[in-house]
Design a protein around this motif. Sequence first.
Motif: not given
Length: 595
Positions: A219-224
């Motif tokens: 999961v890229v937690d800064w980019s949906y």
Amino acid sequence: MMQRTIVGGTDRAGSWHPGTTTSSADATEQRVLRFGILCPGTLLQEWQADAVRQLIALGDVEAAVLIVDDAAAAPPDPIGRSPLRRALFRLCAHGTGAPSATRPARPIGALASLPTLRCASSSTLRAAGLFSADDVHTVRAFDLDFILYFGADPVRGDMLGAARFGIWAFVDSNGETDRREPPCWWEIYDRHPVVGAMLERLTERDDAGIILRKGTVKVVDWSYAKSVDALYFESARWPAQVCRDLQAGVADDLTAEPTPIGTRVAHAPHALQLARFAGLTLTQRGLQIARKHLQYDHWRVGVIDAPIHAFLDPHALPSVRWLSPLRYGEFLADPFAVVRDGRLTVMCERFDYTTQRGTITSFDASADGQTRDEQVSIGPDVHLSYPYLVEHEGSVYCIPETCHAREIALYRAESFPRRWVKVTTLVPDFAGVDATVFQHEGRWWLACADDDRMPNQRLLLWYAPDLLGPWQPHAGNPVKTDIRSARPAGTPFLYEGALYRPAQDCSRGYGDRVVINRVTRLDPRTFREEPAAVIDPSMLGLNAIGIHTISAAGAMTLIDAKWKKLMPQLAVRTALGPYMHRQSRTRTPTAASTP
């Protein structure tokens, strides 16, 4: 009369068994697989179109019909209809750009001439997951091998058997997700490190399907948008992989027992959750920038007086003898070693933050004292790391990571360990990382990741009759997608008749820990493995935050461990380092400085 061969097939009344064939006469002909596309409309999303393109690109797979489910219920809108809520969703979810995977697809030329079947099933039938008898009969007439389903409604009844190998659908699989929820939304909101998906063959049970492929990405937690694209475009490869297995007669997954799949009811995030989501992503983006410039990974290499298979015991607590640290702004990582004349000679990466380059260094790490490290002459003038060592027929070989040179190359020691000569290129024009070779059941195998695409999440394999080649790619490449256990992490080994492969778990960050996988099936067409043990820094009584290499050297084992260091003064050196390095290499020596 031409012979028609179906590898792994059935008739309408029979059951399918992998590897069975039917034939009639003189010559053989591989049967072309025919598939239909079942969707709620005529417009696909980009990732769905990509899945279809990859199927058609196989050459022996053809699209036969587009089945439009006009009676499909509109999926529930988890965001709600309030203009304010929808604006807030777009702001916080698409702040770094909308996902390209879910955009309307460009027209697919191969589908333009497809016959389109518009189902006449009533909305009442479809609410129960059923299709009318007429629709099922019409679909059967197309003689399909499988149906690729891009809808959210359940499918039950006779339509499940309208194609030889059933209906294949994509399902989110991060434990208990529902396919109607916003993809990756709750994983980011709940701070999950990974998100998964599956390609399943649908069954009568809504809570269980036959899993054909599955994968897990970070999961890229800064980019949906980046999270959605990584998950969807990766899963788009899977139908083509299953088709390759079908044609080879090794798709035994299609007849496996259904696997329970947890579900939960989709629910709309309320306004506070939307606002919190926006805050989370913005905060993580800021932390990422700060960590990049102020906090640095610092790796050290250690020796353990125990064989590598000792780590299969979850209660093992071996002590570590750490090798001497380096100067400020440097670290050692990726250790490999050989034992010669009772001496342990280690080769590893030496990284300098000032130049942003790694080189290969070596030293004697025997128990009676460590000698000073020495520069190793090997490889092209690029960043070097992961110097994988192999002893074969009396010689020592090394495969350093040279992904920036776009090759996986083999070197032989002329004067071990300082001087090496290139023997051959094993895999040309490929940015392979952490290339790892080993022997298994009469073949040489090469495992690595791809620096060009998802280097921490995908595993690729090659095989050869000899270390020098020729090397052939595995038919299923990439054979695995899992941020938790794909990228190689050291020396594969045999123990009690089983093959084990160390791999990196980067789900919580690069080099978080090592997972030792037990390989259960390995041949040129199939690959299966399962986690057998986990090596965490806490096992070694360390305050380190990561381990990403474990390698065997006789009865000893080498590891590396990671700490984080706040080094703001290094930020300036790191920023100016490449410029100063270029200047020093191009500066003409003066008379006073010339020896």
